[in-house]
Design an enzyme around this catalytic site. Structure first.
Site, PDB file in Angstrom:
ATOM      1  N   TYR A  39     -21.816  80.967  14.426  1.00 14.15           N
ATOM      2  CA  TYR A  39     -21.032  79.834  14.922  1.00 14.15           C
ATOM      3  C   TYR A  39     -19.796  80.309  15.692  1.00 14.15           C
ATOM      4  O   TYR A  39     -19.398  79.681  16.678  1.00 14.15           O
ATOM      5  CB  TYR A  39     -20.624  78.936  13.764  1.00 14.15           C
ATOM      6  CG  TYR A  39     -21.789  78.358  12.998  1.00 14.15           C
ATOM      7  CD1 TYR A  39     -23.027  78.176  13.609  1.00 14.15           C
ATOM      8  CD2 TYR A  39     -21.660  78.005  11.659  1.00 14.15           C
ATOM      9  CE1 TYR A  39     -24.111  77.658  12.910  1.00 14.15           C
ATOM     10  CE2 TYR A  39     -22.732  77.483  10.950  1.00 14.15           C
ATOM     11  CZ  TYR A  39     -23.955  77.309  11.582  1.00 14.15           C
ATOM     12  OH  TYR A  39     -25.016  76.800  10.881  1.00 14.15           O
ATOM     13  N   ALA A  47     -34.715  62.265   8.137  1.00 18.00           N
ATOM     14  CA  ALA A  47     -34.710  61.392   9.308  1.00 18.00           C
ATOM     15  C   ALA A  47     -35.725  61.888  10.334  1.00 18.00           C
ATOM     16  O   ALA A  47     -35.941  63.093  10.472  1.00 18.00           O
ATOM     17  CB  ALA A  47     -33.319  61.355   9.935  1.00 18.00           C
ATOM     18  N   ALA A  71     -27.642  61.791  10.731  1.00 18.35           N
ATOM     19  CA  ALA A  71     -28.605  61.595   9.644  1.00 18.35           C
ATOM     20  C   ALA A  71     -28.091  60.561   8.648  1.00 18.35           C
ATOM     21  O   ALA A  71     -28.871  59.808   8.050  1.00 18.35           O
ATOM     22  CB  ALA A  71     -28.872  62.925   8.942  1.00 18.35           C
ATOM     23  N   GLN A  89     -27.802  69.354   2.182  1.00 20.92           N
ATOM     24  CA  GLN A  89     -28.194  70.760   2.190  1.00 20.92           C
ATOM     25  C   GLN A  89     -28.575  71.262   0.789  1.00 20.92           C
ATOM     26  O   GLN A  89     -28.219  72.360   0.372  1.00 20.92           O
ATOM     27  CB  GLN A  89     -27.080  71.626   2.796  1.00 20.92           C
ATOM     28  CG  GLN A  89     -26.776  71.236   4.247  1.00 20.92           C
ATOM     29  CD  GLN A  89     -25.781  72.137   4.936  1.00 20.92           C
ATOM     30  OE1 GLN A  89     -24.921  72.738   4.294  1.00 20.92           O
ATOM     31  NE2 GLN A  89     -25.885  72.228   6.243  1.00 20.92           N
ATOM     32  N   ARG A 104     -24.292  82.728   9.038  1.00 26.85           N
ATOM     33  CA  ARG A 104     -24.249  81.619   9.991  1.00 26.85           C
ATOM     34  C   ARG A 104     -22.848  81.447  10.568  1.00 26.85           C
ATOM     35  O   ARG A 104     -22.693  81.039  11.719  1.00 26.85           O
ATOM     36  CB  ARG A 104     -24.712  80.331   9.312  1.00 26.85           C
ATOM     37  CG  ARG A 104     -26.198  80.330   8.995  1.00 26.85           C
ATOM     38  CD  ARG A 104     -26.680  78.970   8.527  1.00 26.85           C
ATOM     39  NE  ARG A 104     -26.081  78.586   7.256  1.00 26.85           N
ATOM     40  CZ  ARG A 104     -26.520  78.999   6.069  1.00 26.85           C
ATOM     41  NH1 ARG A 104     -27.541  79.842   5.997  1.00 26.85           N
ATOM     42  NH2 ARG A 104     -25.931  78.586   4.962  1.00 26.85           N
ATOM     43  N   HIS A 129     -24.768  64.540  15.054  1.00 30.26           N
ATOM     44  CA  HIS A 129     -23.357  64.230  15.329  1.00 30.26           C
ATOM     45  C   HIS A 129     -22.570  65.540  15.402  1.00 30.26           C
ATOM     46  O   HIS A 129     -22.732  66.405  14.540  1.00 30.26           O
ATOM     47  CB  HIS A 129     -22.813  63.349  14.203  1.00 30.26           C
ATOM     48  CG  HIS A 129     -21.488  62.726  14.476  1.00 30.26           C
ATOM     49  ND1 HIS A 129     -20.329  63.460  14.638  1.00 30.26           N
ATOM     50  CD2 HIS A 129     -21.133  61.425  14.618  1.00 30.26           C
ATOM     51  CE1 HIS A 129     -19.315  62.639  14.858  1.00 30.26           C
ATOM     52  NE2 HIS A 129     -19.776  61.400  14.857  1.00 30.26           N
ATOM     53  N   THR A 186     -32.237  65.362   2.697  1.00 29.93           N
ATOM     54  CA  THR A 186     -31.026  64.912   2.022  1.00 29.93           C
ATOM     55  C   THR A 186     -31.434  64.217   0.728  1.00 29.93           C
ATOM     56  O   THR A 186     -32.431  63.483   0.708  1.00 29.93           O
ATOM     57  CB  THR A 186     -30.232  63.941   2.919  1.00 29.93           C
ATOM     58  OG1 THR A 186     -29.912  64.598   4.144  1.00 29.93           O
ATOM     59  CG2 THR A 186     -28.949  63.489   2.251  1.00 29.93           C
ATOM     60  N   TYR A 196     -27.358  68.708  17.769  1.00 28.18           N
ATOM     61  CA  TYR A 196     -28.276  67.861  17.018  1.00 28.18           C
ATOM     62  C   TYR A 196     -27.477  66.891  16.157  1.00 28.18           C
ATOM     63  O   TYR A 196     -26.530  67.280  15.476  1.00 28.18           O
ATOM     64  CB  TYR A 196     -29.134  68.794  16.171  1.00 28.18           C
ATOM     65  CG  TYR A 196     -30.026  68.192  15.126  1.00 28.18           C
ATOM     66  CD1 TYR A 196     -31.071  67.354  15.474  1.00 28.18           C
ATOM     67  CD2 TYR A 196     -29.848  68.523  13.784  1.00 28.18           C
ATOM     68  CE1 TYR A 196     -31.915  66.834  14.506  1.00 28.18           C
ATOM     69  CE2 TYR A 196     -30.692  68.022  12.804  1.00 28.18           C
ATOM     70  CZ  TYR A 196     -31.717  67.169  13.170  1.00 28.18           C
ATOM     71  OH  TYR A 196     -32.555  66.669  12.212  1.00 28.18           O
TER      72      TYR A 196
END
Length: 274
Positions: free
Chosen positions: A80, A217, A134, A176, A76, A104, A245, A102
């Protein structure tokens, strides 16, 4: 006779705004974030659902999805970095760039922070615009006041990889958990055996029958928050996704600090007679 403008003055100057879409589609976007999107030349999108991208396309004709850069087995972090390169290429070309993330743009989001730091270092204007995260939704949906007992937030893998001190008198929020223990950054979930290691670490501070809350959420207006309550010992067998979470409520009461209280009482007396 007027002097023609120099090349540096006539060249369009790019800028970058990384904004948060919030968690629930169409409900959490701030007016300032919307303004950044509408005024951009190029909009990049790193969103959780295709529906969110379609909604964004109604606001701007040039929305470029970042999701295709994910690949199974690909780190990942590499993805990024590619996102940052894409954004900075357009900024350096003199474009007004808006990247929409997505939730913040500073919470579990490496690319926007890195891109803004890079743009500023190169002399471009760059801005991070917050979104409803979230965490914000979690406080409201679970009725948690972080100022009552305190609240500690940790990425779940970090709790395993490093020596961290947990305070069981406050809330513990673990992020996570679905991919806890993954060193490679290539997986999107690990499994029950990895979560058992997490439970074993947590059991040093919490009893195994301590209630934990698995929270997700809502991301669409028609959805409701998903809240599951289970015993800590049952966490390895629970079905989790990257959007879940885990919250551990306080396990022990706050203990009064009598020595410090006496000092404060003495100061109060001094102030009363000053």
């Amino acid at each position: 006779m007027s002097t023609p403008p120099s090349a540096s003055n006539s060249t369009p100057r790019g800028n970058l705004a990384c904004v948060g879409l919030g968690m629930t589609l169409g409900s959490h976007l701030t007016p300032l974030a919307r303004s950044h999107i509408e005024q951009a030349d190029v909009v990049f999108a790193a969103l959780a659902h295709g529906a969110a991208e379609m909604w964004l396309q109604r606001m701007h004709p040039d929305v470029r999805s970042l999701q295709p850069y994910y690949r199974e087995g690909k780190s990942r972090l590499k993805t990024y970095r590619e996102w940052v390169d894409l954004m900075m290429t357009e900024v350096r070309a003199g474009k007004r760039v808006c990247a929409v993330f997505y939730g913040h743009p500073c919470i579990f989001a490496w690319s926007p922070r890195t891109a803004v730091e890079m743009a500023r270092a190169e002399g471009f204007e760059a801005h991070l615009e917050p979104g409803i995260s979230a965490e914000d939704c979690l406080y409201a949906d679970l009725g948690i006041d972080p100022g009552r007992f305190g609240c500690q937030h940790l990425e779940a893998s970090q709790l395993l990889f490093y020596e961290r001190r947990i305070d069981p008198t406050g809330y513990l929020v673990l992020w996570q958990v679905a991919l806890v223990g993954d060193w490679s950054l290539t997986r999107f979930e690990t499994g029950p055996a990895y979560r058992q290691v997490l439970v074993d670490v947590l059991s040093a501070d919490y009893p195994l029958d301590h209630e934990v809350i698995v929270y997700r959420a809502p991301t669409l207006p028609i959805e409701k928050p998903r809240v599951r309550r289970l015993a800590l010992r049952d966490l390895p067998a629970a079905t989790l996704t990257g959007e879940d979470t885990v919250v551990l409520p306080p396990a022990t009461p706050l203990q009064p600090n009598l020595a410090v209280r006496k000092r404060l009482e003495a100061l109060d007396k001094e102030q009363a007679f000053a």
